[in-house]
Design an enzyme around this catalytic site. Structure first.
Site, PDB file in Angstrom:
ATOM      1  N   GLY A 173      56.222  41.980  49.176  1.00  0.00           N
ATOM      2  CA  GLY A 173      56.231  42.633  47.874  1.00  0.00           C
ATOM      3  C   GLY A 173      57.548  43.356  47.676  1.00  0.00           C
ATOM      4  CD  GLN A 198      60.674  48.345  47.957  1.00  0.00           C
ATOM      5  OE1 GLN A 198      59.873  47.595  47.410  1.00  0.00           O
ATOM      6  NE2 GLN A 198      60.884  48.315  49.266  1.00  0.00           N
ATOM      7  CB  CYS A 232      58.529  50.036  53.687  1.00  0.00           C
ATOM      8  SG  CYS A 232      59.238  50.206  52.037  1.00  0.00           S
ATOM      9  CG  LEU A 233      61.270  44.543  52.365  1.00  0.00           C
ATOM     10  CD1 LEU A 233      61.413  43.682  51.119  1.00  0.00           C
ATOM     11  CD2 LEU A 233      61.750  43.780  53.596  1.00  0.00           C
ATOM     12  CG  HIS A 283      53.675  49.298  50.396  1.00  0.00           C
ATOM     13  ND1 HIS A 283      53.850  49.638  51.725  1.00  0.00           N
ATOM     14  CD2 HIS A 283      54.926  49.079  49.918  1.00  0.00           C
ATOM     15  CE1 HIS A 283      55.142  49.633  52.020  1.00  0.00           C
ATOM     16  NE2 HIS A 283      55.822  49.297  50.941  1.00  0.00           N
ATOM     17  CD  GLU A 284      55.284  46.491  46.921  1.00  0.00           C
ATOM     18  OE1 GLU A 284      56.231  47.255  46.636  1.00  0.00           O
ATOM     19  OE2 GLU A 284      55.244  45.859  47.993  1.00  0.00           O
ATOM     20  CG  HIS A 300      57.802  51.307  46.883  1.00  0.00           C
ATOM     21  ND1 HIS A 300      58.703  52.045  47.621  1.00  0.00           N
ATOM     22  CD2 HIS A 300      57.416  50.290  47.692  1.00  0.00           C
ATOM     23  CE1 HIS A 300      58.842  51.496  48.819  1.00  0.00           C
ATOM     24  NE2 HIS A 300      58.059  50.424  48.905  1.00  0.00           N
TER      25      HIS A 300
HETATM   26  O1  GNR Z   1      57.123  43.046  53.373  1.00  0.00           O
HETATM   27  C1  GNR Z   1      56.288  43.954  53.392  1.00  0.00           C
HETATM   28  N1  GNR Z   1      55.234  43.858  54.229  1.00  0.00           N
HETATM   29  C2  GNR Z   1      54.154  44.721  54.187  1.00  0.00           C
HETATM   30  C3  GNR Z   1      53.266  44.662  55.254  1.00  0.00           C
HETATM   31  C4  GNR Z   1      52.164  45.479  55.269  1.00  0.00           C
HETATM   32  C5  GNR Z   1      51.937  46.342  54.232  1.00  0.00           C
HETATM   33  C6  GNR Z   1      52.822  46.419  53.169  1.00  0.00           C
HETATM   34  C7  GNR Z   1      53.920  45.607  53.141  1.00  0.00           C
HETATM   35  S1  GNR Z   1      54.996  45.667  51.796  1.00  0.00           S
HETATM   36  C8  GNR Z   1      56.495  45.149  52.549  1.00  0.00           C
HETATM   37  C9  GNR Z   1      57.562  44.944  51.504  1.00  0.00           C
HETATM   38  C10 GNR Z   1      57.868  46.242  50.834  1.00  0.00           C
HETATM   39  O2  GNR Z   1      58.490  47.138  51.348  1.00  0.00           O
HETATM   40  N2  GNR Z   1      57.367  46.400  49.636  1.00  0.00           N
HETATM   41  O3  GNR Z   1      57.550  47.550  48.989  1.00  0.00           O
HETATM   42 NI    NI Z   2      57.844  49.069  50.517  1.00  0.00          NI
END
Ligand code: GNR
Ligand code: NI
Length: 169
Positions: free
Chosen positions: A46, A51, A91-92, A134-135, A138
């Protein structure tokens, strides 16, 4: 094709609360294409606009193994949550190999619009539900590490600072 720069914690721009999208036009669709390119290039499941320093309420996602099931939600809102799950997240935007379990709802119902401005409603469980939450975090300036203990957060900050010093020396 354009790969955008992914902001890295502790960049304060990751804390900006994204504004609602008022108009879906070609310029926005182009930015979303770049977000998909960036997300696939980084092997993420995601990517929230925040980001890549775009402070609008939208995210891209692809939780499929085949990496061909694109989901983009504009102005997402969680309208229903059910149950709890406790799964590992990364998270990236957070380096230092940070990966830890976070408590999330097991099932979520999300509404928003697609890239044609058409209303959509999606129900998700498991990884997709985790990813939605999670998104959405953000877009509100929240990172998964905010849900961890102070001690774990400090360890992550120390690791990131140490990696950065290594990189520079
Ligand atoms: O790539 C991603 N993997 C992930 C794994 C477990 C829970 C959430 C994520 S999101 C993350 C990409 C990211 O940072 N999205 O904001
Ligand atoms: Ni993230």
């Amino acid at each position: 094709m354009a790969i955008l720069e992914i902001l890295q914690y502790p960049d304060p721009r990751l804390r900006i609360k994204a504004q609602p999208v008022t108009k879906v036009d070609d310029a926005l669709r182009k930015q979303v294409e770049d977000m998909y390119d960036t997300m696939y290039d980084a092997k993420g499941v995601g990517l929230a606009a925040t980001q890549v320093n775009i402070h609008l309420r939208l995210f891209t996602m692809d939780v499929s193994e085949t990496r061909d099931q694109r989901v983009c939600i504009v102005n997402p809102e969680i309208i229903h949550k059910e149950g709890t799950q406790y799964e590992g997240e990364g998270c990236l935007s957070v380096g230092g190999g940070a990966y830890d379990k976070v408590e999330r709802a097991m099932k979520v119902r999300l509404c928003g619009t697609d890239l044609d401005g058409k209303p959509i409603e999606i129900e998700a469980e498991g990884l997709m539900a985790v990813c939605f939450q999670h998104e959405l975090d953000h877009l509100n300036g929240i990172l998964f590490i905010d849900h961890l203990s102070r001690l774990k957060q400090q360890r992550i900050r120390d690791k990131i600072a140490k990696d950065k010093r290594r990189e520079q020396s």
